[in-house]
Design a protein around this motif. Structure first.
Motif, PDB file in Angstrom:
ATOM      1  N   SER A 253       3.920  -7.998  12.732  1.00  0.00           N
ATOM      2  CA  SER A 253       2.719  -7.917  11.901  1.00  0.00           C
ATOM      3  C   SER A 253       1.745  -6.909  12.485  1.00  0.00           C
ATOM      4  O   SER A 253       1.710  -6.680  13.702  1.00  0.00           O
ATOM      5  CB  SER A 253       2.051  -9.292  11.806  1.00  0.00           C
ATOM      6  N   ASP A 254       0.957  -6.294  11.595  1.00  0.00           N
ATOM      7  CA  ASP A 254      -0.139  -5.411  12.009  1.00  0.00           C
ATOM      8  C   ASP A 254      -1.452  -6.172  12.139  1.00  0.00           C
ATOM      9  O   ASP A 254      -2.392  -5.684  12.766  1.00  0.00           O
ATOM     10  CB  ASP A 254      -0.328  -4.286  10.988  1.00  0.00           C
ATOM     11  N   ARG A 255      -1.528  -7.331  11.523  1.00  0.00           N
ATOM     12  CA  ARG A 255      -2.802  -8.060  11.432  1.00  0.00           C
ATOM     13  C   ARG A 255      -2.681  -9.434  12.079  1.00  0.00           C
ATOM     14  O   ARG A 255      -1.589  -9.960  12.225  1.00  0.00           O
ATOM     15  CB  ARG A 255      -3.224  -8.206   9.964  1.00  0.00           C
TER      16      ARG A 255
ATOM     17  N   GLY B 200       5.162  -3.070  12.987  1.00  0.00           N
ATOM     18  CA  GLY B 200       4.028  -3.965  13.186  1.00  0.00           C
ATOM     19  C   GLY B 200       3.410  -3.763  14.558  1.00  0.00           C
ATOM     20  O   GLY B 200       4.076  -3.968  15.590  1.00  0.00           O
ATOM     21  N   ALA B 201       2.148  -3.368  14.592  1.00  0.00           N
ATOM     22  CA  ALA B 201       1.483  -3.017  15.858  1.00  0.00           C
ATOM     23  C   ALA B 201       1.334  -4.206  16.798  1.00  0.00           C
ATOM     24  O   ALA B 201       1.480  -4.068  18.013  1.00  0.00           O
ATOM     25  CB  ALA B 201       0.109  -2.409  15.559  1.00  0.00           C
TER      26      ALA B 201
ATOM     27  N   LEU C 190       3.200  -1.418   9.122  1.00  0.00           N
ATOM     28  CA  LEU C 190       3.605  -2.186   7.953  1.00  0.00           C
ATOM     29  C   LEU C 190       2.931  -1.644   6.701  1.00  0.00           C
ATOM     30  O   LEU C 190       1.777  -1.206   6.757  1.00  0.00           O
ATOM     31  CB  LEU C 190       3.230  -3.657   8.121  1.00  0.00           C
ATOM     32  N   PRO C 191       3.601  -1.679   5.566  1.00  0.00           N
ATOM     33  CA  PRO C 191       2.948  -1.250   4.324  1.00  0.00           C
ATOM     34  C   PRO C 191       1.865  -2.234   3.927  1.00  0.00           C
ATOM     35  O   PRO C 191       1.960  -3.438   4.202  1.00  0.00           O
ATOM     36  CB  PRO C 191       4.100  -1.238   3.312  1.00  0.00           C
ATOM     37  N   GLY C 192       0.832  -1.716   3.279  1.00  0.00           N
ATOM     38  CA  GLY C 192      -0.268  -2.574   2.858  1.00  0.00           C
ATOM     39  C   GLY C 192      -0.040  -3.257   1.533  1.00  0.00           C
ATOM     40  O   GLY C 192      -0.807  -4.135   1.144  1.00  0.00           O
ATOM     41  N   SER C 193       1.024  -2.863   0.826  1.00  0.00           N
ATOM     42  CA  SER C 193       1.315  -3.463  -0.479  1.00  0.00           C
ATOM     43  C   SER C 193       2.792  -3.276  -0.788  1.00  0.00           C
ATOM     44  O   SER C 193       3.530  -2.612  -0.036  1.00  0.00           O
ATOM     45  CB  SER C 193       0.453  -2.813  -1.575  1.00  0.00           C
TER      46      SER C 193
ATOM     47  N   ALA D 266      14.540  -7.617   3.695  1.00  0.00           N
ATOM     48  CA  ALA D 266      14.075  -8.226   4.942  1.00  0.00           C
ATOM     49  C   ALA D 266      12.587  -7.981   5.150  1.00  0.00           C
ATOM     50  O   ALA D 266      11.842  -8.875   5.572  1.00  0.00           O
ATOM     51  CB  ALA D 266      14.878  -7.676   6.119  1.00  0.00           C
ATOM     52  N   LEU D 267      12.136  -6.759   4.856  1.00  0.00           N
ATOM     53  CA  LEU D 267      10.718  -6.433   5.018  1.00  0.00           C
ATOM     54  C   LEU D 267       9.869  -7.242   4.043  1.00  0.00           C
ATOM     55  O   LEU D 267       8.790  -7.755   4.407  1.00  0.00           O
ATOM     56  CB  LEU D 267      10.514  -4.942   4.799  1.00  0.00           C
ATOM     57  N   ALA D 268      10.338  -7.389   2.804  1.00  0.00           N
ATOM     58  CA  ALA D 268       9.608  -8.193   1.825  1.00  0.00           C
ATOM     59  C   ALA D 268       9.576  -9.660   2.244  1.00  0.00           C
ATOM     60  O   ALA D 268       8.540 -10.338   2.132  1.00  0.00           O
ATOM     61  CB  ALA D 268      10.251  -8.055   0.449  1.00  0.00           C
ATOM     62  N   GLU D 269      10.690 -10.171   2.760  1.00  0.00           N
ATOM     63  CA  GLU D 269      10.728 -11.554   3.245  1.00  0.00           C
ATOM     64  C   GLU D 269       9.761 -11.751   4.407  1.00  0.00           C
ATOM     65  O   GLU D 269       9.064 -12.770   4.488  1.00  0.00           O
ATOM     66  CB  GLU D 269      12.143 -11.912   3.692  1.00  0.00           C
ATOM     67  N   ALA D 270       9.744 -10.773   5.330  1.00  0.00           N
ATOM     68  CA  ALA D 270       8.865 -10.876   6.493  1.00  0.00           C
ATOM     69  C   ALA D 270       7.395 -10.884   6.078  1.00  0.00           C
ATOM     70  O   ALA D 270       6.586 -11.652   6.605  1.00  0.00           O
ATOM     71  CB  ALA D 270       9.144  -9.720   7.460  1.00  0.00           C
ATOM     72  N   LEU D 271       7.033 -10.027   5.132  1.00  0.00           N
ATOM     73  CA  LEU D 271       5.640  -9.962   4.682  1.00  0.00           C
ATOM     74  C   LEU D 271       5.255 -11.219   3.912  1.00  0.00           C
ATOM     75  O   LEU D 271       4.122 -11.710   4.039  1.00  0.00           O
ATOM     76  CB  LEU D 271       5.435  -8.717   3.825  1.00  0.00           C
ATOM     77  N   ALA D 272       6.172 -11.758   3.124  1.00  0.00           N
ATOM     78  CA  ALA D 272       5.896 -13.025   2.439  1.00  0.00           C
ATOM     79  C   ALA D 272       5.705 -14.139   3.468  1.00  0.00           C
ATOM     80  O   ALA D 272       4.809 -14.988   3.330  1.00  0.00           O
ATOM     81  CB  ALA D 272       7.033 -13.368   1.482  1.00  0.00           C
TER      82      ALA D 272
END
Length: 305
Positions: A84-86, A115-116, A135-138, A232-238
């Motif tokens: 995650s970045d946040r 992710g920073a 990470l993308p913001g959207s 995988a990226l969409a799953e991680a962000l969800a």
């Protein structure tokens, strides 16, 4: 000692924080739905890629050729970690970085982190990333991020001889918002290739192709890599937003309890202030009225003419 002014300011601050928490809850809830939709949208495309591999593998078998190698490297390994970045998402980054670090061990593995915050945690544990991505913001930014990662994988294969690439990320699993998961990106597992080679073709006959088989295989492997990374990226962000939503729900409950305590303390302090003011008024009235009564008493004692 708490004052009415201090309690009033604390109540106002708690209200402001509660508004921020509610906004973050709403944003996370909306984001979860968007990323889950984005992940599900690629399911049909993934099925199409598998059909292409099935047709190609059937053709190879018809020509007496074995299952292909899908990673041409010399034996190097690479690991991609999605974090995650946040912040404000509980133990989300701690969970995935610990999971990834366990899979690194003492091996010389190329490491890429998306992710920073996850990158900073891994570096603090002695695993400096060779490449980091934001990470993308959207949902709209998922494609460009995945393409950047694929370019890095290509570079690893061409210049570093990497033959095995693994991916670790969090995903939602039942009531668990951050369940670490590992997938092998390259090479495609032999068991997967065997399953596709043995699968029945859904139509009346196999399709034919004019592209050279090795070139077609390379294209299909790349498209499969894109689909796996994207999902995988969409799953991680969800998962990240679900963890943040749960954290904000806990924060909101704590703020509500704090507001109740502050409100009760404010009312007690206000009542004490009112009581003290009334006592001051009564004491002042008594102080003013007492000399008058004494003067009247002395006046009665004077001799009458």
């Amino acid at each position: 000692m708490e004052t009415l002014e201090g309690l009033s300011e604390a109540l106002e601050t708690a209200g402001d924080i509660r508004s921020i928490v509610r906004t973050m809850k709403s944003l996370s809830a909306v984001s979860i739905h968007q990323y889950e939709q984005a992940e599900a949208a690629l399911a049909d495309f993934e099925h199409t890629i598998e059909l292409g591999l099935t047709a190609l593998l059937h053709d190879r078998r018809a020509h007496g050729r074995p299952l292909p190698e899908t990673a041409p490297g010399k034996g190097g390994e690479a690991l991609i970690v999605i974090g995650s970045d946040r912040g404000l998402c509980g133990r989300y980054n701690e969970t995935i970085t610990r999971f990834g670090a366990d899979r690194l061990g003492d091996q010389a593995v190329f490491l890429a982190v998306i992710g920073a915050r996850a990158a900073a945690r891994l570096e603090a544990e002695g695993h400096t990333p060779d490449q980091s991505f934001a990470l993308p913001g959207s949902v709209a930014g998922l494609t460009s991020t995945v393409q950047a990662v694929i370019l890095e994988i290509d570079r690893w294969i061409r210049t570093e001889g990497v033959a095995r690439v693994r991916l670790v990320h969090n995903r939602r699993q039942g009531r668990v918002n951050a369940d670490p998961h590992e997938r092998r990106l390259l090479p495609i597992p032999k068991i997967t290739l065997a399953r596709l080679a043995d699968a029945d073709w859904p139509g009346p006959g196999l399709p034919f192709f004019r592209m050279p088989p090795e070139q077609l295989l390379s294209w299909l492997v790349r498209q499969r890599l894109f689909v796996i990374l994207y999902r995988a990226l969409a799953e991680a962000l969800a998962s990240e937003h679900a963890t943040r939503l749960a954290a904000m729900q806990r924060a909101e409950r704590n703020i509500e309890e704090r507001q109740d305590d502050l409100t009760a303390a404010y009312r007690r302090k206000r009542q004490e202030s009112i009581t003290r003011e009334l006592l001051d008024v009564v004491a002042g009235f008594e102080a003013v009225s007492t000399p008058d009564e004494t003067h009247e008493d002395h006046h009665d004692d004077l001799p009458k003419p």
